[in-house]
Design an enzyme around this catalytic site. Sequence first.
Site, mmCIF file in Angstrom:
data_model
loop_
_atom_site.group_PDB
_atom_site.id
_atom_site.type_symbol
_atom_site.label_atom_id
_atom_site.label_comp_id
_atom_site.label_asym_id
_atom_site.label_seq_id
_atom_site.Cartn_x
_atom_site.Cartn_y
_atom_site.Cartn_z
ATOM 1 N N GLY A 37 29.910 58.026 40.337
ATOM 2 C CA GLY A 37 31.193 58.030 39.644
ATOM 3 C C GLY A 37 32.088 59.208 39.958
ATOM 4 N N ASN A 46 30.003 55.874 49.683
ATOM 5 C CA ASN A 46 28.746 56.429 49.173
ATOM 6 C C ASN A 46 27.540 56.004 50.003
ATOM 7 O OD1 ASN A 46 28.575 57.227 45.673
ATOM 8 N ND2 ASN A 46 30.331 57.455 47.003
ATOM 9 N N ASN A 105 23.048 55.031 42.448
ATOM 10 C CA ASN A 105 23.153 56.490 42.500
ATOM 11 C C ASN A 105 23.998 56.976 41.323
ATOM 12 O OD1 ASN A 105 25.122 58.826 44.324
ATOM 13 N ND2 ASN A 105 23.079 59.209 43.579
ATOM 14 N N ARG A 185 38.509 60.884 49.932
ATOM 15 C CA ARG A 185 38.188 60.767 48.508
ATOM 16 C C ARG A 185 39.302 61.358 47.647
ATOM 17 N NH1 ARG A 185 31.954 60.836 46.848
ATOM 18 N NH2 ARG A 185 33.039 60.959 44.855
ATOM 19 N N HIS A 263 22.495 65.970 44.884
ATOM 20 C CA HIS A 263 22.716 64.783 44.060
ATOM 21 C C HIS A 263 22.870 63.502 44.871
ATOM 22 C CE1 HIS A 263 23.797 62.710 40.418
ATOM 23 N NE2 HIS A 263 25.010 62.406 40.841
#
Length: 286
Positions: A37, A46, A105, A185, A263
């Site tokens: 997110g 992603n 994810n 992004r 992450h």
Amino acid sequence: MSVGESTAEQRLVRVGARDIAVTERGAGEAVVLLHGGGPGASGMSNYARNVDALAQRFRVIVPDLPGYGRSSKDIDQSDPFGDLAGAVRGLLDALGIDRAHLVGNSYGGAAALRLTLDRPDRVKRLVLMGPGGIGTTRRPPTPGLKRLLAYYGGEGPTRAKLERFIRDDLVYDGTAVPVEMIEERYQASIDPEVVANPPLRRPAGLRTLLRMDLLRDQRLSRAATPTLVLWGADDKVNRPSGGLLLAERMPRCDLYLVAGTGHWVQWERPDLFNSLTAAFLSEESE
């Protein structure tokens, strides 16, 4: 727009009142990849390092979750994980898929887990990478999660804020992230519809916060879906200790802690992720 309408390889699928943008590759058992997110996220950005490898063995379905990419921008902020889970279930219905493997994810991991708890009959196997909603009421948010949730606050979205989050919080080695990815992004994150209605924000009220803490869900201990959790040992957004908490509660949960990784396991360690995920999804369920 209808299932058949497309731009390049992506098409829009009507799910209820929403359009969900979907990319598909490969053939075989259906595997749905659900992205995180972060600002400007999308399915293909992603999973850029994973789709082709997995498509050699599976029918890979990569949606932009509601609120992101070319999908409709509205999300029910009173129960975001439940809303996203419902959208994914509706997408499976629209595509004529009874059961699918789910790979999620972060934010997408929370949606995948919620759908697995709500409708275990729709999920064959589950792969989670640093999923959200694990123990969110137990400890204060990490600095990385705070920066993520604050992106649209204050002076609003800026390229500097996004670059700091990606390079310092999202991955272990920030120098490995290309400038082009950050710019792409950032441009997606300043879409006027997104700025007016950010899809990921601080929970409004205790009831929403409690709904978003999936460890509080008593169904976890009865979840029979085979599950693989991959968690970066240096995750600065969602604490790696969440992996052990899931493994302790879910009766069929394998845990793999990935050294020197943040992450974004699927992007930082693509070869490892692709091989582990393909092998796990290919196992026969009992």
